[in-house]
Design an enzyme around this catalytic site. Structure first.
Site, PDB file in Angstrom:
ATOM      1  N   CYS A   9       0.866  -1.184   0.000  1.00 52.09           N
ATOM      2  CA  CYS A   9       0.000   0.000   0.000  1.00 52.09           C
ATOM      3  C   CYS A   9       0.902   1.233   0.000  1.00 52.09           C
ATOM      4  CB  CYS A   9      -0.972  -0.007   1.185  1.00 52.09           C
ATOM      5  SG  CYS A   9      -0.197   0.019   2.812  1.00 52.09           S
ATOM      6  N   SER A  16      -1.800  -2.664   3.904  1.00 55.46           N
ATOM      7  CA  SER A  16      -0.980  -3.854   3.602  1.00 55.46           C
ATOM      8  C   SER A  16      -0.583  -4.655   4.846  1.00 55.46           C
ATOM      9  CB  SER A  16       0.232  -3.514   2.721  1.00 55.46           C
ATOM     10  OG  SER A  16       1.096  -2.605   3.328  1.00 55.46           O
ATOM     11  N   ASP A 128      -8.153   4.068   1.031  1.00 58.49           N
ATOM     12  CA  ASP A 128      -7.180   4.468   2.052  1.00 58.49           C
ATOM     13  C   ASP A 128      -7.948   4.977   3.280  1.00 58.49           C
ATOM     14  OD1 ASP A 128      -5.272   5.703   3.577  1.00 58.49           O
ATOM     15  OD2 ASP A 128      -4.339   6.772   1.905  1.00 58.49           O
TER      16      ASP A 128
HETATM   17  P1  4NP Z   1      -1.777   2.847   4.056  1.00 58.11           P
HETATM   18  O1  4NP Z   1      -2.424   4.199   4.645  1.00 58.11           O
HETATM   19  O2  4NP Z   1      -1.246   3.202   2.688  1.00 58.11           O
HETATM   20  O3  4NP Z   1      -2.950   1.923   3.994  1.00 58.11           O
HETATM   21  O4  4NP Z   1      -0.711   2.443   5.032  1.00 58.11           O
HETATM   22  C1  4NP Z   1      -1.731   5.408   4.727  1.00 58.11           C
HETATM   23  C2  4NP Z   1      -0.851   5.625   5.756  1.00 58.11           C
HETATM   24  C3  4NP Z   1      -0.214   6.847   5.868  1.00 58.11           C
HETATM   25  C4  4NP Z   1      -0.463   7.831   4.935  1.00 58.11           C
HETATM   26  C5  4NP Z   1      -1.339   7.613   3.900  1.00 58.11           C
HETATM   27  C6  4NP Z   1      -1.976   6.395   3.797  1.00 58.11           C
HETATM   28  N1  4NP Z   1       0.177   9.094   5.052  1.00 58.11           N
HETATM   29  O5  4NP Z   1      -0.159  10.012   4.280  1.00 58.11           O
HETATM   30  O6  4NP Z   1       1.043   9.271   5.936  1.00 58.11           O
END
Ligand code: 4NP
Length: 157
Positions: A9, A16, A128
């Site tokens: 991810c 993920s 997300d």
């Molecule tokens: P993930 O979610 O891709 O499912 O781990 C996210 C975690 C952090 C961020 C974005 C999506 N971020 O912008 O920090």
């Protein structure tokens, strides 16, 4: 033959690691742990070294799944090391494919959207959950639970 599975991810702290935890739980239930190597990674590096997001950990734990992995960023070598690379959304797909060099063509077919395995969802991406509420985390687990059942059926055949 051991099959090597990588879930990907963006941050490797929500979707993920949840997919990795669900996959590990399901292969344990099926007494099939010895047939798989399972890992997860992020396309971004912001959270490298961190445990999964505490909201994701709590939501998974409420379903009996403990998430203990540490975030890492995907690297080119992963394209060789893993047999199946399952990504959460189309941005992840583009980011992983951008690591492919001209002479690595066979790698392309290893990389798929995880929800391409889902029979019950109309969605093709796992949303997300990072900037949303609790329902987003529950939704991630529902979508992954369904798709990973199909994925394992496919891999064990
Ligand atoms: P993930 O979610 O891709 O499912 O781990 C996210 C975690 C952090 C961020 C974005 C999506 N971020 O912008 O920090």
């Amino acid at each position: 033959m051991v099959k090597r599975i990588l879930f990907v991810c963006l941050g490797n702290i929500c979707r993920s690691p949840a997919a990795e935890g669900i996959f590990n739980q399901k292969i344990k239930e099926r007494d099939s742990e010895n047939f798989f190597v399972v890992d997860s990674a992020g396309t971004g590096s912001w959270h490298v070294g961190n445990l999964p997001d505490r909201r994701m950990r709590a939501t998974a734990l409420s379903r009996g799944i403990e998430l203990t992995s540490r975030s890492r960023q995907i690297e080119e070598n992963d394209l060789y090391e893993f047999d199946h690379i399952l990504v959460m959304d189309k941005d992840n797909l583009d980011a992983v494919k951008s690591l492919i060099k001209d002479d690595m063509n066979p790698v392309n077919s290893k990389i798929k959207l995880i929800l391409s395995y889902s029979k019950n969802s109309q969605l093709d991406e796992v949303p997300d959950p990072y900037y949303g509420g609790q329902d987003g985390f529950e939704k991630v687990l529902d979508l992954l639970n369904d798709a990973i059942d199909e994925l394992i059926d496919n891999l064990i055949d």
